[in-house]
Design an enzyme around this catalytic site. Structure first.
Site, short mmCIF file in Angstrom:
data_model
loop_
_atom_site.label_atom_id
_atom_site.label_comp_id
_atom_site.label_asym_id
_atom_site.label_seq_id
_atom_site.Cartn_x
_atom_site.Cartn_y
_atom_site.Cartn_z
N TRP A 163 0.86 -1.18 0.00
CA TRP A 163 0.00 0.00 0.00
C TRP A 163 0.90 1.23 0.00
O TRP A 163 1.81 1.36 0.82
CB TRP A 163 -0.88 -0.04 1.25
CG TRP A 163 -1.81 1.10 1.45
CD1 TRP A 163 -2.66 1.65 0.54
CD2 TRP A 163 -2.01 1.84 2.67
NE1 TRP A 163 -3.37 2.68 1.11
CE2 TRP A 163 -2.99 2.81 2.42
CE3 TRP A 163 -1.45 1.76 3.95
CZ2 TRP A 163 -3.44 3.70 3.39
CZ3 TRP A 163 -1.89 2.64 4.92
CH2 TRP A 163 -2.86 3.60 4.64
N ASP A 218 0.09 -5.36 9.70
CA ASP A 218 -0.98 -4.44 9.34
C ASP A 218 -2.18 -5.29 8.94
O ASP A 218 -2.15 -5.99 7.92
CB ASP A 218 -0.55 -3.52 8.19
CG ASP A 218 -1.57 -2.42 7.91
OD1 ASP A 218 -2.64 -2.42 8.55
OD2 ASP A 218 -1.31 -1.58 7.04
N LYS A 246 -12.84 -1.26 6.74
CA LYS A 246 -13.39 -2.20 5.77
C LYS A 246 -14.42 -3.15 6.41
O LYS A 246 -15.53 -3.31 5.90
CB LYS A 246 -12.26 -3.02 5.14
CG LYS A 246 -11.13 -2.20 4.53
CD LYS A 246 -11.60 -1.33 3.39
CE LYS A 246 -10.46 -0.70 2.61
NZ LYS A 246 -9.60 0.22 3.37
#
Length: 428
Positions: A158, A239, A275
């Site tokens: 990311w 993460d 999310k």
């Protein structure tokens, strides 16, 4: 005297004019060296999409869930939690470490409902500004207390990971992860990089649903990675932005973390509810660090709070109340787990449909990787030039690395998207 007064007035007028000119010159030069910031590669896609008047346009660039009608979703469990909260609680500041109830429930998701580490109070944990805030807080913690260390980040990752550790002034190295030819994991090169890194290095790992590739190690590969970390004395920072959203099962999506815990690692974890609860705009997450004992955990937490204080003082309350209300009520949690699975299953279904449509069109390429990968994103393997053609000729928007947000695909546009992809890739 009249002449003297006139002269003084004239001098005062000149002084004011000179002072004004000096201030004007000084003020205008303060920010002259500032250049426009480069556009964010992800958010810029949305800007271009919104500006396109075409009725056929499709946005598969941004990682936010949409239903089969292409609309944002607020979960029923979230609506019910908000109904219970409304008008019943005050809006006082949270402590620097955030909502303890939210943190406690969040740790259970990552470490396990019956985790011995939670019972023994060995985890230093604070509420964070979603996953981005958790990563940034840890990066600053790393810089302050391990100032000579660096961070190994997967290639690719990311994009914001690089920004976070850069702005925390932590030197970065990358390690092999994605294999372009197979569109899968470059496991042998990854293991070599782990072995060759200096003993006691920090590594950033994606717990599940790797962004942007959608490529995750198998359970056996995670065990090998954990073993090699043990041999080298590396520190793993996970993460975990997609727990539950990848497979539909939060425990299954936390398997990598559980393996490292079983092997005796002291780890750090970033968690986010953007999310899996759809709380994108609430910015609610958690940073946790597993410590030697309760005393060390208290010390580490105090330092995490000290880092948070000049950044944002304390985290926002509403999202934390939503999370703690859902996870603290068995019936609401059950509903949430059901809704998470619905979202994950829709994404998995779109993967199958996109691959089937491409194969029916007679594409000469293999699209097996679409269904092999998991989570929000598909790393399509398309080149920047092919992506540019998709945008120019078909009004399809995505990042130029070929990353497709599967959440932007639905039963109405999957055929159109497959046809466009086939057109730009069939001569490759």
């Amino acid at each position: 005297m009249a002449g003297f007064g006139k002269a003084m007035a004239c001098r005062e007028h000149v002084r004011i004019r000179l002072g004004t000119r000096f201030m004007s010159s000084s003020s205008s030069s303060w920010w002259q060296s500032v250049e426009p910031a480069p556009k964010d590669p992800i958010l810029g896609v949305t800007e271009a999409f919104l500006a396109d008047p075409s009725p056929d346009k499709v946005n598969v660039g941004v990682g936010a869930y949409r239903d089969d009608n292409g609309k944002p979703v607020v979960l029923q469990s979230v609506r019910e939690a908000e109904r219970r909260i409304a008008g019943n609680l005050n809006m006082e500041y949270l402590p620097m470490g955030g909502s303890m109830k939210m943190v406690e429930e969040t740790l259970k998701l990552a470490y396990g409902e019956q985790s011995e580490f939670i019972k023994d109070k060995r985890i230093a944990a604070v509420q964070s500004l979603s996953g981005t805030g958790a990563c940034r807080l840890f990066a600053d913690f790393q810089k302050r207390f391990r100032p000579d260390s660096q961070i190994y980040i997967p290639d690719p990752t990311w994009a914001n990971h690089h920004n976070i550790w850069r702005d925390a002034q932590v030197p970065q190295r990358t390690y092999h992860y994605y294999h372009p030819e197979s569109k899968g994991l470059d496991f042998s090169a990854l293991m070599d990089d782990i072995k060759n890194a200096p003993n006691g290095s920090f590594f950033l790992l994606h717990a599940c649903a790797h962004n942007p590739t959608g490529v995750d190690p198998s359970e056996e590969q995670w065990r090998e990675i954990s073993h090699q970390f043990k041999v080298k004395g590396h520190f793993a920072f996970f993460d975990m932005a997609y727990q539950g959203f990848a497979s539909g099962d939060p425990d299954r999506d936390a398997k990598s973390i559980r393996i490292f815990l079983q092997d005796g690692h002291h780890i750090g974890i970033s968690q986010s509810y953007a999310k899996n609860m759809g709380l994108y705009g609430q910015r609610v997450g958690c940073l946790s660090v597993l410590c030697e004992d309760e005393k060390q955990a208290v010390t580490v937490k105090s330092q995490l709070q000290q880092l948070a204080r000049p950044m944002y003082s304390n985290p926002p309350v509403h999202g934390a109340l939503v999370v703690s209300t859902i996870l603290g009520d068995p019936e609401l949690k059950k509903l949430w787990l059901k809704e998470v699975k619905v979202m994950a299953d829709r994404i998995i279904g779109m993967r199958t449909m996109l691959r089937e449509n491409l194969e029916k069109l007679g594409s000469p390429l293999s699209w097996k990787h679409i269904t092999d990968q998991i989570g929000m994103f598909c790393y399509s393997g398309m080149t920047p030039e092919q992506v540019d053609r998709l945008t120019k000729e078909f009004h399809i928007y995505m990042t130029r690395n070929g990353r497709i947000s599967m959440a932007g695909i639905n039963t109405s546009n999957v055929g159109y998207l497959a046809n466009a992809i086939n057109e730009v890739t069939k001569s490759a």
